[in-house]
Motif scaffolding. Structure first.
Motif, PDB file in Angstrom:
ATOM      1  N   TRP A  53       0.782  -1.011   0.008  1.00 38.62           N
ATOM      2  CA  TRP A  53      -0.081   0.090   0.002  1.00 38.62           C
ATOM      3  C   TRP A  53       0.869   1.322  -0.048  1.00 38.62           C
ATOM      4  N   ASN A  54       0.799   1.911  -1.042  1.00 38.93           N
ATOM      5  CA  ASN A  54       1.571   3.054  -1.163  1.00 38.93           C
ATOM      6  C   ASN A  54       0.835   4.221  -1.910  1.00 38.93           C
ATOM      7  N   SER A  55       1.182   5.422  -2.204  1.00 37.84           N
ATOM      8  CA  SER A  55       0.617   6.650  -2.817  1.00 37.84           C
ATOM      9  C   SER A  55       0.175   6.310  -4.371  1.00 37.84           C
ATOM     10  N   GLY A  56       0.949   5.427  -4.907  1.00 32.95           N
ATOM     11  CA  GLY A  56       0.622   5.004  -6.240  1.00 32.95           C
ATOM     12  C   GLY A  56      -0.746   4.199  -6.216  1.00 32.95           C
TER      13      GLY A  56
ATOM     14  N   PHE B 186      -2.821   4.112  -4.001  1.00 38.45           N
ATOM     15  CA  PHE B 186      -3.778   4.921  -3.703  1.00 38.45           C
ATOM     16  C   PHE B 186      -4.385   5.595  -4.772  1.00 38.45           C
ATOM     17  N   PHE B 187      -3.804   6.178  -5.550  1.00 37.30           N
ATOM     18  CA  PHE B 187      -4.119   7.160  -6.834  1.00 37.30           C
ATOM     19  C   PHE B 187      -4.825   5.898  -8.003  1.00 37.30           C
TER      20      PHE B 187
END
Length: 270
Positions: A202-205, A207-208
């Motif tokens: 789970w990371n920002s990428g 999430f987007f």
């Protein structure tokens, strides 16, 4: 998201291996389903080409494109990339030709899969759009050819962003191995399994990526609801018009019969 995965995987030290017999069974199953689906979609493709007089040019092209992407999806899932999920972690490994023979990264196999799925959805929406335009006789919702082409291109580009975002959510191999060793030791067998594999965190990428899918589902759902509602309204309006015309023709026939009867009754008997 990681806490949810941890909650699901309460027995994280278990050995989540897959037997070779089960792998062979599901590989054969994917290939059999792929052959059936490709044959059926190829038949549909032939019928669309032969039944050109029953469709408008744009609607026939969108149906043709939809079948092409369906065939590409079946080929990818049954031959090039046969994915096996890595429960309970978000990841998978491949037994398809791209992984076993060409050593293509599984992450890029997933990117290709997401791109094909995006194009299938875009082609399906194209079919709905052309069908809607064929029902519209005029007004503000009747699009010109240039407006229709612009909307279709925007639709395809908007959906392809899912694949473009997914390219950047992969993590390094060392980070993947560390994730397996620290949180999911029961899945460390995959590193020596011999197949191309990938796991994600789970990371920002990510999430987007999920945010993009959410907004696209919202927009596409609203668009589909609008098309269905307008189609139903148009069909009902056309039925009322047809019924009204039938009533008018029936009234004209009745008046002609009445006139004929009256004229015959007024004719003097010689």
């Amino acid at each position: 998201m990681s806490s949810i995965i941890d909650w699901i995987s309460q027995h994280r030290h278990s050995n989540y291996t897959v037997s070779s017999e089960l792998e062979e069974f599901f590989t054969a199953y994917h290939r059999f389903i792929g052959i059936v689906s490709i044959s059926a979609n190829s038949l549909h493709l032939y019928l669309i080409i032969e039944a050109s007089q029953f469709y408008t040019r744009g609607y026939r092209f969108s149906l043709f494109l939809l079948q092409v992407w369906f065939i590409a999806l079946n080929i990818h899932l049954s031959l090039f990339s046969i994915p096996f999920p890595l429960y309970p972690l978000f990841g998978a490994y491949s037994r398809g030709l791209l992984g076993t023979h060409f050593n293509v990264s599984f992450h890029y196999q997933m990117t290709i899969l997401i791109f094909i799925v995006d194009e299938c959805i875009a082609s399906l929406l194209m079919c709905s759009l052309f069908r809607q335009q064929s029902l519209i006789l005029g007004g503000r919702l009747k699009l010109t050819n240039s407006q229709l082409v612009f909307l279709i291109l925007a639709l395809h580009l908007a959906l392809v962003t899912n694949a473009a975002i997914f390219v950047f959510i992969d993590i390094d191999l060392d980070d993947q191995l560390d994730l397996l060793a620290t949180k999911y030791p029961g899945l460390e067998w995959i590193s020596s399994h011999g197949f191309v594999w990938a796991v994600y965190a789970w990371n920002s990428g990510s999430f987007f990526f999920l945010l993009s899918i959410f907004f696209q589902c919202l927009i596409i759902g609203s668009f589909a609801a609008m098309v269905v509602r307008y189609t139903i309204m148009t069909v009902r309006r056309q039925r009322r018009i047809i019924a009204k015309r039938k009533d008018e023709r029936l009234k004209k026939k009745v008046r002609r019969v009445d006139t004929l009867v009256i004229s015959q009754s007024e004719t003097p008997i010689p």
